[in-house]
Design a protein around this motif. Structure first.
Motif, PDB file in Angstrom:
ATOM      1  N   LEU A   1     -54.171 -13.079  -1.448  1.00 51.76           N
ATOM      2  CA  LEU A   1     -54.102 -14.433  -2.002  1.00 51.76           C
ATOM      3  C   LEU A   1     -53.056 -14.504  -3.111  1.00 51.76           C
ATOM      4  O   LEU A   1     -52.252 -15.450  -3.155  1.00 51.76           O
ATOM      5  CB  LEU A   1     -55.467 -14.849  -2.547  1.00 51.76           C
ATOM      6  CG  LEU A   1     -55.523 -16.204  -3.270  1.00 51.76           C
ATOM      7  CD1 LEU A   1     -55.145 -17.326  -2.315  1.00 51.76           C
ATOM      8  CD2 LEU A   1     -56.905 -16.440  -3.859  1.00 51.76           C
ATOM      9  N   PHE A   2     -53.048 -13.486  -4.000  1.00 50.91           N
ATOM     10  CA  PHE A   2     -52.053 -13.457  -5.070  1.00 50.91           C
ATOM     11  C   PHE A   2     -50.646 -13.418  -4.492  1.00 50.91           C
ATOM     12  O   PHE A   2     -49.748 -14.120  -4.957  1.00 50.91           O
ATOM     13  CB  PHE A   2     -52.271 -12.230  -5.976  1.00 50.91           C
ATOM     14  CG  PHE A   2     -53.595 -12.216  -6.687  1.00 50.91           C
ATOM     15  CD1 PHE A   2     -54.244 -13.405  -6.983  1.00 50.91           C
ATOM     16  CD2 PHE A   2     -54.196 -11.027  -7.052  1.00 50.91           C
ATOM     17  CE1 PHE A   2     -55.469 -13.407  -7.639  1.00 50.91           C
ATOM     18  CE2 PHE A   2     -55.414 -11.016  -7.711  1.00 50.91           C
ATOM     19  CZ  PHE A   2     -56.054 -12.211  -8.006  1.00 50.91           C
ATOM     20  N   ALA A   3     -50.460 -12.589  -3.456  1.00 55.34           N
ATOM     21  CA  ALA A   3     -49.135 -12.465  -2.836  1.00 55.34           C
ATOM     22  C   ALA A   3     -48.727 -13.768  -2.167  1.00 55.34           C
ATOM     23  O   ALA A   3     -47.561 -14.166  -2.234  1.00 55.34           O
ATOM     24  CB  ALA A   3     -49.136 -11.317  -1.821  1.00 55.34           C
ATOM     25  N   ALA A   4     -49.676 -14.435  -1.530  1.00 52.07           N
ATOM     26  CA  ALA A   4     -49.367 -15.711  -0.857  1.00 52.07           C
ATOM     27  C   ALA A   4     -48.921 -16.761  -1.871  1.00 52.07           C
ATOM     28  O   ALA A   4     -47.960 -17.503  -1.625  1.00 52.07           O
ATOM     29  CB  ALA A   4     -50.583 -16.201  -0.084  1.00 52.07           C
ATOM     30  N   ILE A   5     -49.605 -16.822  -3.025  1.00 50.17           N
ATOM     31  CA  ILE A   5     -49.219 -17.775  -4.073  1.00 50.17           C
ATOM     32  C   ILE A   5     -47.838 -17.439  -4.613  1.00 50.17           C
ATOM     33  O   ILE A   5     -46.984 -18.317  -4.798  1.00 50.17           O
ATOM     34  CB  ILE A   5     -50.256 -17.773  -5.217  1.00 50.17           C
ATOM     35  CG1 ILE A   5     -51.606 -18.303  -4.705  1.00 50.17           C
ATOM     36  CG2 ILE A   5     -49.778 -18.603  -6.399  1.00 50.17           C
ATOM     37  CD1 ILE A   5     -52.725 -18.179  -5.713  1.00 50.17           C
ATOM     38  N   THR A   6     -47.597 -16.130  -4.851  1.00 42.43           N
ATOM     39  CA  THR A   6     -46.287 -15.701  -5.358  1.00 42.43           C
ATOM     40  C   THR A   6     -45.179 -16.062  -4.389  1.00 42.43           C
ATOM     41  O   THR A   6     -44.133 -16.598  -4.779  1.00 42.43           O
ATOM     42  CB  THR A   6     -46.282 -14.182  -5.610  1.00 42.43           C
ATOM     43  OG1 THR A   6     -47.332 -13.842  -6.511  1.00 42.43           O
ATOM     44  CG2 THR A   6     -44.956 -13.737  -6.200  1.00 42.43           C
ATOM     45  N   LEU A   7     -45.392 -15.783  -3.099  1.00 44.66           N
ATOM     46  CA  LEU A   7     -44.366 -16.074  -2.097  1.00 44.66           C
ATOM     47  C   LEU A   7     -44.153 -17.575  -1.932  1.00 44.66           C
ATOM     48  O   LEU A   7     -43.037 -18.019  -1.646  1.00 44.66           O
ATOM     49  CB  LEU A   7     -44.744 -15.434  -0.758  1.00 44.66           C
ATOM     50  CG  LEU A   7     -44.760 -13.902  -0.751  1.00 44.66           C
ATOM     51  CD1 LEU A   7     -45.215 -13.379   0.602  1.00 44.66           C
ATOM     52  CD2 LEU A   7     -43.379 -13.344  -1.095  1.00 44.66           C
ATOM     53  N   ALA A   8     -45.213 -18.361  -2.129  1.00 45.89           N
ATOM     54  CA  ALA A   8     -45.061 -19.816  -2.060  1.00 45.89           C
ATOM     55  C   ALA A   8     -44.162 -20.312  -3.191  1.00 45.89           C
ATOM     56  O   ALA A   8     -43.282 -21.154  -2.984  1.00 45.89           O
ATOM     57  CB  ALA A   8     -46.424 -20.495  -2.124  1.00 45.89           C
ATOM     58  N   VAL A   9     -44.374 -19.766  -4.403  1.00 44.63           N
ATOM     59  CA  VAL A   9     -43.524 -20.139  -5.535  1.00 44.63           C
ATOM     60  C   VAL A   9     -42.083 -19.693  -5.289  1.00 44.63           C
ATOM     61  O   VAL A   9     -41.129 -20.423  -5.583  1.00 44.63           O
ATOM     62  CB  VAL A   9     -44.066 -19.526  -6.845  1.00 44.63           C
ATOM     63  CG1 VAL A   9     -43.110 -19.792  -8.005  1.00 44.63           C
ATOM     64  CG2 VAL A   9     -45.434 -20.085  -7.168  1.00 44.63           C
ATOM     65  N   LEU A  10     -41.910 -18.501  -4.714  1.00 48.85           N
ATOM     66  CA  LEU A  10     -40.561 -18.014  -4.414  1.00 48.85           C
ATOM     67  C   LEU A  10     -39.886 -18.876  -3.364  1.00 48.85           C
ATOM     68  O   LEU A  10     -38.669 -19.086  -3.411  1.00 48.85           O
ATOM     69  CB  LEU A  10     -40.628 -16.556  -3.942  1.00 48.85           C
ATOM     70  CG  LEU A  10     -41.094 -15.520  -4.974  1.00 48.85           C
ATOM     71  CD1 LEU A  10     -41.023 -14.123  -4.385  1.00 48.85           C
ATOM     72  CD2 LEU A  10     -40.256 -15.603  -6.242  1.00 48.85           C
ATOM     73  N   PHE A  11     -40.663 -19.374  -2.409  1.00 47.12           N
ATOM     74  CA  PHE A  11     -40.088 -20.259  -1.390  1.00 47.12           C
ATOM     75  C   PHE A  11     -39.583 -21.554  -2.033  1.00 47.12           C
ATOM     76  O   PHE A  11     -38.482 -22.024  -1.727  1.00 47.12           O
ATOM     77  CB  PHE A  11     -41.138 -20.576  -0.326  1.00 47.12           C
ATOM     78  CG  PHE A  11     -40.661 -21.557   0.713  1.00 47.12           C
ATOM     79  CD1 PHE A  11     -39.804 -21.152   1.728  1.00 47.12           C
ATOM     80  CD2 PHE A  11     -41.058 -22.886   0.658  1.00 47.12           C
ATOM     81  CE1 PHE A  11     -39.358 -22.059   2.684  1.00 47.12           C
ATOM     82  CE2 PHE A  11     -40.627 -23.795   1.603  1.00 47.12           C
ATOM     83  CZ  PHE A  11     -39.773 -23.386   2.621  1.00 47.12           C
ATOM     84  N   VAL A  12     -40.393 -22.111  -2.935  1.00 44.74           N
ATOM     85  CA  VAL A  12     -39.965 -23.324  -3.648  1.00 44.74           C
ATOM     86  C   VAL A  12     -38.719 -23.024  -4.473  1.00 44.74           C
ATOM     87  O   VAL A  12     -37.796 -23.843  -4.555  1.00 44.74           O
ATOM     88  CB  VAL A  12     -41.110 -23.838  -4.551  1.00 44.74           C
ATOM     89  CG1 VAL A  12     -40.633 -25.006  -5.408  1.00 44.74           C
ATOM     90  CG2 VAL A  12     -42.297 -24.264  -3.710  1.00 44.74           C
ATOM     91  N   THR A  13     -38.683 -21.833  -5.089  1.00 44.60           N
ATOM     92  CA  THR A  13     -37.507 -21.434  -5.863  1.00 44.60           C
ATOM     93  C   THR A  13     -36.271 -21.354  -4.979  1.00 44.60           C
ATOM     94  O   THR A  13     -35.181 -21.802  -5.371  1.00 44.60           O
ATOM     95  CB  THR A  13     -37.749 -20.061  -6.527  1.00 44.60           C
ATOM     96  OG1 THR A  13     -38.960 -20.104  -7.277  1.00 44.60           O
ATOM     97  CG2 THR A  13     -36.594 -19.694  -7.445  1.00 44.60           C
ATOM     98  N   ALA A  14     -36.424 -20.782  -3.777  1.00 44.38           N
ATOM     99  CA  ALA A  14     -35.293 -20.665  -2.860  1.00 44.38           C
ATOM    100  C   ALA A  14     -34.778 -22.045  -2.459  1.00 44.38           C
ATOM    101  O   ALA A  14     -33.564 -22.269  -2.386  1.00 44.38           O
ATOM    102  CB  ALA A  14     -35.714 -19.868  -1.621  1.00 44.38           C
ATOM    103  N   VAL A  15     -35.699 -22.976  -2.199  1.00 42.36           N
ATOM    104  CA  VAL A  15     -35.292 -24.344  -1.860  1.00 42.36           C
ATOM    105  C   VAL A  15     -34.551 -24.980  -3.038  1.00 42.36           C
ATOM    106  O   VAL A  15     -33.520 -25.638  -2.863  1.00 42.36           O
ATOM    107  CB  VAL A  15     -36.517 -25.189  -1.468  1.00 42.36           C
ATOM    108  CG1 VAL A  15     -36.132 -26.652  -1.294  1.00 42.36           C
ATOM    109  CG2 VAL A  15     -37.141 -24.660  -0.190  1.00 42.36           C
ATOM    110  N   GLY A  16     -35.088 -24.767  -4.255  1.00 46.13           N
ATOM    111  CA  GLY A  16     -34.426 -25.299  -5.445  1.00 46.13           C
ATOM    112  C   GLY A  16     -33.038 -24.726  -5.639  1.00 46.13           C
ATOM    113  O   GLY A  16     -32.097 -25.442  -6.003  1.00 46.13           O
TER     114      GLY A  16
END
Length: 200
Positions: A172-187
């Motif tokens: 779950l922690f990794a999924a949240i981290t990767l979700a934030v990283l995905f948003v960062t990549a889009v940004g």
């Protein structure tokens, strides 16, 4: 369906670990990485040269953790009444008995693998909590190759922490981290296109 009579006796460790490999090869994992991880762990355990014949109890514990993750996935997708979940639970129970026997045969205070699992669990929490800060920092900086490299390295660290951790919440922690990283990549991509458009 596995039952206690179809499983080989845990005292025959080599045969029992071969049975786990057979089950892993036949089971339909959702993620091929999870299957390969289980096979890699069992292979390492079979190569253990301890005089007792038992693998490191911490290695058995990590194997139980990986197989339990697969059980949780099946329960989420199919429900607790699914036969595959009951099959995996029988396998986990037998592995726990094997772990208990291994602890008696080769007691350890704190094994290196267990320490790594604890540190990895802490690392996964820290990476999750720091990901928003990382997100803001990368978007504040001008979009460069360094930002992309830092994003990739952060994602790899999150994946490694999830793999090594024995904490059941690490996925779950990794999924949240990767979700934030995905948003960062889009940004970063939007920032790059915006900078390129203004440069024309």
């Amino acid at each position: 369906m596995i039952n206690q009579f179809s499983l080989p006796c845990e005292k025959n460790i080599s045969l029992y670990l071969w049975y786990v490999i057979k089950w892993t090869s036949a089971h339909e994992f959702a993620d091929i990485t999870a299957r390969n991880n289980v096979l890699r762990q069992v292979t390492a355990m079979r190569l253990s040269a301890h005089p007792s014949g038992y693998p490191d109890p911490a290695d058995i514990s990590m194997l139980i953790h990986c197989i339990r993750d697969e059980k949780f996935r099946i329960v989420r997708e199919r429900g607790r009444g699914d036969s595959a979940a009951a099959e995996i639970q029988c396998l986990i129970d037998a592995l726990k008995r094997l772990e208990a026997a291994a602890l008696q045969a080769r007691p350890v205070s704190v094994s290196r693998s267990h320490r790594y699992g604890e540190w990895a669990g802490l690392a996964s929490i820290i990476l999750m909590l720091m990901s928003p800060v990382f997100f803001g920092l990368l978007l504040y900086l001008p979009p460069t190759r360094f930002c992309v490299l830092a994003l990739i390295v952060y994602g790899l660290l999150a994946g490694a922490a999830e793999t090594l951790s024995q904490d059941k919440f690490s996925p779950l922690f990794a999924a949240i981290t990767l979700a934030v990283l995905f948003v960062t990549a889009v940004g970063l991509a939007l920032a790059f296109f915006y900078t390129a458009a203004n440069g024309l």
